[in-house]
Write an enzyme that holds these catalytic residues in place. Sequence first.
Site, PDB file in Angstrom:
ATOM      1  N   LYS A  55      -2.550 -31.607 -10.734  1.00 33.75           N
ATOM      2  CA  LYS A  55      -2.097 -33.144 -11.699  1.00 33.75           C
ATOM      3  C   LYS A  55      -2.186 -34.177 -11.288  1.00 33.75           C
ATOM      4  CE  LYS A  55      -0.198 -34.513 -16.145  1.00 33.75           C
ATOM      5  NZ  LYS A  55       0.525 -34.006 -17.740  1.00 33.75           N
TER       6      LYS A  55
ATOM      7  N   ASP B 192      10.070 -20.856 -19.577  1.00 36.94           N
ATOM      8  CA  ASP B 192      10.485 -22.420 -20.028  1.00 36.94           C
ATOM      9  C   ASP B 192      10.985 -22.467 -20.904  1.00 36.94           C
ATOM     10  OD1 ASP B 192       9.983 -24.875 -19.785  1.00 36.94           O
ATOM     11  OD2 ASP B 192       8.112 -24.855 -20.314  1.00 36.94           O
TER      12      ASP B 192
ATOM     13  N   SER C 101      13.501 -28.684 -14.461  1.00 39.40           N
ATOM     14  CA  SER C 101      12.028 -28.560 -14.348  1.00 39.40           C
ATOM     15  C   SER C 101      11.377 -29.685 -14.000  1.00 39.40           C
ATOM     16  CB  SER C 101      10.852 -28.142 -15.753  1.00 39.40           C
ATOM     17  OG  SER C 101      11.943 -29.681 -16.364  1.00 39.40           O
TER      18      SER C 101
ATOM     19  N   LYS D 221      12.486 -32.228 -18.599  1.00 40.42           N
ATOM     20  CA  LYS D 221      13.129 -32.284 -19.598  1.00 40.42           C
ATOM     21  C   LYS D 221      13.828 -31.053 -19.640  1.00 40.42           C
ATOM     22  CE  LYS D 221      10.385 -32.391 -23.175  1.00 40.42           C
ATOM     23  NZ  LYS D 221       9.993 -32.744 -24.591  1.00 40.42           N
TER      24      LYS D 221
ATOM     25  N   ASP E 281       9.767 -20.747 -24.024  1.00 43.21           N
ATOM     26  CA  ASP E 281       8.744 -20.482 -23.950  1.00 43.21           C
ATOM     27  C   ASP E 281       8.374 -19.673 -22.938  1.00 43.21           C
ATOM     28  OD1 ASP E 281       5.243 -20.542 -23.385  1.00 43.21           O
ATOM     29  OD2 ASP E 281       5.987 -23.236 -22.952  1.00 43.21           O
TER      30      ASP E 281
ATOM     31  N   HIS F 188      27.599 -32.734  23.036  1.00 40.59           N
ATOM     32  CA  HIS F 188      28.152 -31.028  23.035  1.00 40.59           C
ATOM     33  C   HIS F 188      26.757 -30.808  23.369  1.00 40.59           C
ATOM     34  CE1 HIS F 188      25.488 -32.633  19.485  1.00 40.59           C
ATOM     35  NE2 HIS F 188      25.206 -31.000  19.260  1.00 40.59           N
TER      36      HIS F 188
ATOM     37  N   ASP G 288      23.662 -27.843  23.387  1.00 43.27           N
ATOM     38  CA  ASP G 288      23.362 -26.656  22.086  1.00 43.27           C
ATOM     39  C   ASP G 288      23.089 -24.876  22.739  1.00 43.27           C
ATOM     40  OD1 ASP G 288      23.419 -28.605  20.007  1.00 43.27           O
ATOM     41  OD2 ASP G 288      22.091 -29.551  20.662  1.00 43.27           O
TER      42      ASP G 288
ATOM     43  N   LYS H 144      41.418 -24.802   5.188  1.00 39.27           N
ATOM     44  CA  LYS H 144      41.981 -23.672   4.220  1.00 39.27           C
ATOM     45  C   LYS H 144      41.047 -22.932   3.277  1.00 39.27           C
ATOM     46  CE  LYS H 144      45.434 -25.291   0.373  1.00 39.27           C
ATOM     47  NZ  LYS H 144      45.043 -23.956  -0.190  1.00 39.27           N
TER      48      LYS H 144
END
Length: 811
Positions: free
Chosen positions: A57, A142, A177, A180, A232, A345, A347, A520
């Site tokens: 679209k 849907d 989606s 809505k 749907d 650091h 890697d 924790k």
Amino acid sequence: MTGEQVVRVGGRRLRVTNLDKVLYPETGTTKGEVIGYMSRIAPVLLPHVAGRPVTRKRWVEGVGTADSPLPSFFAKDLERGAPDWLPRQTIRHSTGPKAYPLADEAAALVYLAQVASLELHVPQWRFGADGEPLCPDRLVLDLDPGPGAGLPECAEVARLARSILAGMGLDPQPVTSGSKGLHLYARLPGSQTSAQVSAVAKALAQALEADHPDLVVSSMSKSARPDRVLVDWSQNNGKKTTIAPYSLRGRSQPWVAAPRTWDELDDPDLRQLRFDEVLERVERMGDPLAALDPAPPGEPSATALATYVAKRDASRTPEPMPGDPADASHGSRFVIQRHQARRLHFDLRLERDGVLASWAVPKGVPEISGRNHLAVQTEDHPLSYASFEGDIPKGEYGAGHMDIWDDGSFELEKWRDDEVIFTLHGRAGGPLDGGVRLALIRTTGSGEKSQWLLHRTKSQGRERQVFREHDGSAPAPAADDVEDVTSPDGRIASPKPMLATSSTPGLVASTGAADWVEMKWDGVRALGVWADGRLRLFARSGADITDRYPELTAPGAVSLEAADAVVDGEVVALDGRGRPSFALLQNRMHLTKAAEVAAEARRTPVRLYLFDVLAADGADLARRPLAARREVLERIAEGAGAAVDVPPVFDDLDEALAIAREHGLEGVVAKDPRSTYRAGRSERWTKLKLTRTQEVVIGGIRPGKGGRSGSIGSLLLGVPDDDGLRYVGRVGTGFSDRALRQLGTMLEPLRVEESPLHGVPAADAREALWVRPELVGEVEFAEWTPGGNLRQARWRGLRSDKSPAEVAREA
């Protein structure tokens, strides 16, 4: 930049134009930003569209505004002038054959964005090798809200549909989606035709409507839709399409069809997400929908480098991108890079399955045998990163200078999800020349941001730590400062836990405990008694919970290197991202029937995180300082088993808090390393919470309405004060269907005529059903209101390990 520009995407050269053109006026989002989004989201979007014909679209002039939207049109046939390398597949229609584009690489998505194809729609089937459609491999529903309904109602219907689909052996996943409503996807084996799948979807929609007529409608009639959600089912028709996951939408704002988690659907403020929010989510948590369209067996995952790409803009950083010619496999390559980012650091990267598996190691490779350093797993990197040195620009992810500390090959001994053992052979004359044997041992989490220990071993095997007696560096504790955990005849007695008090970072720093910090864990405290080759578990209340966790307590499940011991820790259940989840643990902590326990143990396994030891081999260790007890714990738990971890201790409070935030953990516990172990609450252990939680006593029920009719709508909560049980608000979100059923069963026998709570407003008391205040629960909340109520409370679960008398208001 309004002129023409040539860019390279994964080895393809593309011409892009009008990058400053605004496509979304309400947000000022430009075509260049849309193209940037498509290139960065490609690793997670592509698996969901690969092999499927793409209907687009297009908004050539942009989407306009909500009040003045601009026109769009659907495009099926690939336009003239499309690049020759873009694959296409023909489908015959009544109006003639049409050549649909196939989006199987990032360059294809960039091209489609260049021609303003904002929405990408695909069917639920793929093309086969012969160019003909296969049976659908996905089912989609849907959920479209009618007037008066919205996302909360769609989420309610999604949960109802999930229950039915789960009973069919399907595991649906939600997607907001971008318009809505919601979409629900479920993976199919590909053995049924589109017509058969459509029939199943239609029957499911009709069943939902029959059971919930006030909430669900299954027909397209507009007159039947006010205040209800249309399910749907028709988009499973082989000739229909659905907006692809991660596709943009042509709405007034650049919303996206965004995969979500089920926990998010419980949020009363659930909303659609913009493209920038979706990029951040992918960087943080990957693709929640990844299992829907997995890679074929034997092939590397198409999403392996999704997070790497999402974190970087190829036009702004010199770091290599996937598709670089240097991405050739060497089979067993390693590199350690020194990274001067916000904090220096190292890697560590190991070649694995076509990528570089990567860990950030703040203190680098341990210098001596037996030393452990923290390692945090980061996103996978492309193979070409093994030769990268240079400066990552300021403002970009990982900004700072990077150079190679050492590189070479490695010999692999073991590669499991929780343990990797290997020997690095570095450059001649380099730091690792001659070979260094290392072990990575996962302590918590899974995937990116999981925590590991990097352990330097002796060449003949892992070095055992030797227990040292208390060396006098801390004052010897007084005899009455600790609780004796041995009985007069020397046998281990039933223990009671040491508890932390609430604190702040400033107070912790002033006590000297800021250099011994533990995470924790969001679980249930458990003290373990090890004897006769088996572990028994006790809750903090003293209740025996051994039979609830057979994966920890069955004969042979756990093995401690001691004749007998008492250990302290937390039982946790991990979610799909490897984070402790108290909500998941709710499925386990209240079960007592053996069959139910066994069934749930398969669905929700638990782990035991140990952080202290009170006794071992007949010796009472409670009088020794924490630092000495920790050495014993690491020794006896070294080979405890796959379900037992000893998480690391951090020596920097700020760093520990930052890691806790990154992982979404509850907070940290700071401890004085000189502290002895004494039962009850102590100021030598202090907790700092990142998420606000409050234990509460249930005093009443407000009946549910609509989808919860006949069940619990919300719980009325109290906290003890000088006048009894003070009302602090109610909670109506965060409940699973199972939790609602369990609460209903437990609260019904407790019904009373009068309120046990004082200070309940008349509006909240109206229609309330009162109960004896015997059950304790826990909620998350945003803040305390000036009137002393919980704001935005969300249910976390029952606390059967707590009594109402133990509940107190948290700061």
